[in-house]
Enzyme design. Structure first.
Site, PDB file in Angstrom:
ATOM      1  N   ASP A 222       0.813  -1.219   0.000  1.00 46.11           N
ATOM      2  CA  ASP A 222       0.000   0.000   0.000  1.00 46.11           C
ATOM      3  C   ASP A 222       0.847   1.270   0.000  1.00 46.11           C
ATOM      4  OD1 ASP A 222      -2.179  -1.623   0.023  1.00 46.11           O
ATOM      5  OD2 ASP A 222      -2.821  -1.163   2.050  1.00 46.11           O
ATOM      6  N   GLU A 223       2.119   1.122  -0.295  1.00 45.12           N
ATOM      7  CA  GLU A 223       2.983   2.295  -0.333  1.00 45.12           C
ATOM      8  C   GLU A 223       3.694   2.379  -1.676  1.00 45.12           C
ATOM      9  OE1 GLU A 223       3.802   4.847   1.566  1.00 45.12           O
ATOM     10  OE2 GLU A 223       2.825   4.387   3.460  1.00 45.12           O
TER      11      GLU A 223
END
Lengths: 288, 288, 288, 288
Positions: free
Chosen positions: C231-232
């Site tokens: 998610d980064e």
């Protein structure tokens, strides 16, 4: 838009006068109906009042027919037309389509997954191409070809299919034939069309080509009710998409597909949620 | 849109043919110009090529006039028209306005705070109302009233003011007079107008009233160059705003103000950043 | 976005220095390549240069391999990595999915109708539910169930399927399993995930529930490359949708579906059109 | 949003139970109040009911105080808190600002032209820079500088100015000081702040720099009530703007200005139109 599967919907309109809200809300209170969402609008210029209430009956033995019967007396004193829609209602529809399938595909996906509370009774097309898509969804597909000579017959057949299906709404999901004034009149207010332009701009054929010629920087789509005047029916929803000089007409066609799907689905949802009211050639859409 | 105050801009167009990019980029390389952003587009249907390069000269003694002179020879072999714009360039403009002041107020705010690289030389109005606003910004205000009888004279005066001001662009920030064909022609490509509708929809007077009549669900604004055909000039930018049944014409007027301001400011910015190319009655806007 | 099926694409990046554009455009000129669209960006802070050219070879016997071979020498002088993509190229992909099918359905529709130039080699899922959808499209479906105990094995199997399929991109179309750091690392830059929030807001599980708790008025979706930090990963595209107080978490889930589909499809399109460049944990997307 | 200058507004909230709508609408009917727009929402999870009615009294001698007095008895039976707002009401406000003036300029423009029904009683700033802008609008400007040592005193002075001004709302239009918990608490629900990010993303200082680091493709703005937890107060409105790789932090700052202005003005409008209800740390905004 909101969780309402377990709500009843009461929607109504009548000429403007004092007490129009009260006649509805007082009755709901008396019947033990718990209002979860209420929206009314009084068009002081048009002199017409519109109301939509979502409610949960507190009595276990709530009966829609009784409600209708009892409310009719009060409503008639206000010249009020109303509809009562039960929870989990699924709107019976017929979808009309030609060869272009993006709107059909989108509607069938939302239908299949329950995202749009429609009950697709049949698909009607003037081409055979999309039969496999219908078949995969287990839906009857009526291939009704059309020529200038057979137009009257074909439209009679369309009417018959719609009638026998029990559909309450016809969705023109990129049906590329101009309906006759008779059929337009017949379906007035009961058929939603998607036009691939921001009406009233670019009416008629090949709107994306018209848009290209004008060098617009936005293209759009309009979902509207059919009425006697083609491409002039009351607008329900419109959507828009940014474009630029590098979009040739065929790019605009491609670019517009998503917004056509979304706009049509939105209009159908508003309709089946009883948010759309027709009056004097315009719509009131209580979306709140 | 991007940090470019310290970049030179080379913008050019010419008929399409092999080597159009190379003639620009090779020269930039030879001159020791470091390209920070480059965008070209070849309109294969229109047969015209467009290019915009932002660059930083590596030589301390870079000279714009020399660059122009030397590039002219190469460009002419391609029938290429080009402009070289220095860093920190501020476009001299005259703003024309009537009584409605939201666009003027917005432009002056951006001017005062340096957000829009314009140099406002004068404000021209057919009404005296906005003089205090001009005065607060220390700007000359020319009140040039107009009647059907004095239209020719007034427009001559407008031309004189613009000419003497040295303005390169005229901004019609809700100037509510129809320019004569002569003045339109005179300003063609050098004047940007904001029209309060999504052209070509709702041309002419009172577009918001037209929009209300049609019951549209979106209103918009269009910034375009003036040309001979009023409200038909090449579109630079368009913006849009959602509305509903509860917006009467006067609400649409209010609702549209913000999008008019934003759309006009955007078009002026594109213009002064040399992103807009005019060709064959349409624009190419290299926004990348 | 634009008509480019018949264009070759040259995309490249290298450290910033004078002449980076010229080395590309001069070569294209020499090879008789007619540039239809060109976009370059030099990130002066990151010190990296990016370029994308769409072109048509004028020679009938244009040969991609020869082009690559000859350009390599020049490119290497600039430490430039480049890719040459032929016209009508269709990107081989594997799609991973769990039970939620809106993104899969959308991708398969675009695939089937040629709106997205992907070649779906296989669908991988940890559930059997979506096999019929794959079957209707004539696509192999690998049901690879997963438990904490079998995670390593399952992921090895996923890698094997992807490898054997020849896929160049893995699309995580709402695959609801957290990939191991090893698999993330393995797919880094070669897998696009759709997360149903505007990252970096609402990372992790149940973002719509988080959004509801915070009472936000906009929800969104983010398409990003997988990298080591879940998610980064570098963001490619984001979309947004307005919501209000009446949207409970399950309404937000429903409301977000369309924007998830659109955002993921947009990111995949940018990727296969070679518009996306990865550098220093961020993307440059040359959309012009 | 809509023409309501001549409407009274009744807004109320209370715990959920049967009859909440009826107690309001029946009273309005009895008082001869003609409802032009009505919107209610019952939050079945939060167990709280919200209603907003715009109405026109039919009696010439309608008296707000009498209405309030008489309605109080009925409302109290439902534990209902209500507000009655007369037509043409202008909300007295104090605006707080530092050096950045785009939001202030925007608010003052809307104030001056009557587009926003606020009555600006004073402007408070920790810097002297914006005094001329206040002066041009004929508004008192309180320059209250602040240092870590004088913070308590300065905040006491801020409170005094607000109190003496009779302001019912404080607008933090890019006031770049962190308010003390005491002042936050004091202003809770009575002060609207604009934060230049999509909260809860990028809380705290320099949100645009944080956004740049993350490589987001959308930036936004959030207008929210102040409460005890800074940047965590109940959200009223959010807006968003597309950006790309070429936007360095200073470009994002510039890019975000318009959306900050629009979002703040929208929140203030909702507030003064009595559309915003605070309950359990979230807002209900009846925009319909």
């Amino acid at each position: 838009m909101h969780s309402e599967n377990n709500s009843w919907i009461l929607s109504a309109q009548c000429p403007s006068r004092l007490g129009t809200v009260d006649v509805v809300t007082r009755f709901l209170k008396e019947q033990g109906c718990y209002i979860t969402e209420l929206h009314s609008f009084d068009d002081y210029r048009g002199g017409q009042f519109f109301i939509r209430a979502a409610f949960l009956p507190e009595q276990a033995d709530f009966n829609g027919d009784d409600f209708r019967e009892q409310f009719t007396a009060r409503a008639s004193a206000f010249d009020m037309h109303f509809e009562l829609t039960p929870p989990d209602y699924r709107l019976p529809v017929v979808i009309m389509v030609s060869k272009t399938d993006h709107c059909l595909n989108d509607l069938l996906y939302r239908y299949r997954t329950g995202q749009l509370a429609i009950d697709v009774r049949a698909i009607v097309s003037n081409h055979p191409d999309l039969e496999p898509l219908a078949a995969w969804h287990g839906l009857p597909y009526h291939h009704l070809p059309i020529t200038p000579e057979t137009k009257a017959e074909q439209e009679a057949e369309v009417r018959r299919v719609v009638e026998e299906s029990g559909a309450e709404l016809v969705i023109l999901a990129r049906y590329m034939q101009v309906l006759s004034p008779e059929l337009c009149h017949h379906f007035a207010g009961r058929a939603i069309n998607i036009h691939h332009s921001l009406l009233p701009g670019f009416k008629g054929a090949k709107p994306y080509h018209q848009a290209y010629e004008k060098g617009v920087k936005l293209v759009g789509a309009t979902a509207h009710y059919i009425n006697d005047d083609l491409d002039e029916g009351p607008i329900i929803a419109q959507g828009v998409e940014a474009v630029d000089h590098a979009h040739y007409p065929e790019d605009l066609v491609a670019r517009g597909r998503d917004i056509e799907c979304l706009t049509l689905a939105r209009a159908v949802r508003y309709h089946l949620q009883k948010r759309v009211f027709l009056h004097a050639g315009r719509t009131v859409v209580l979306t709140g």
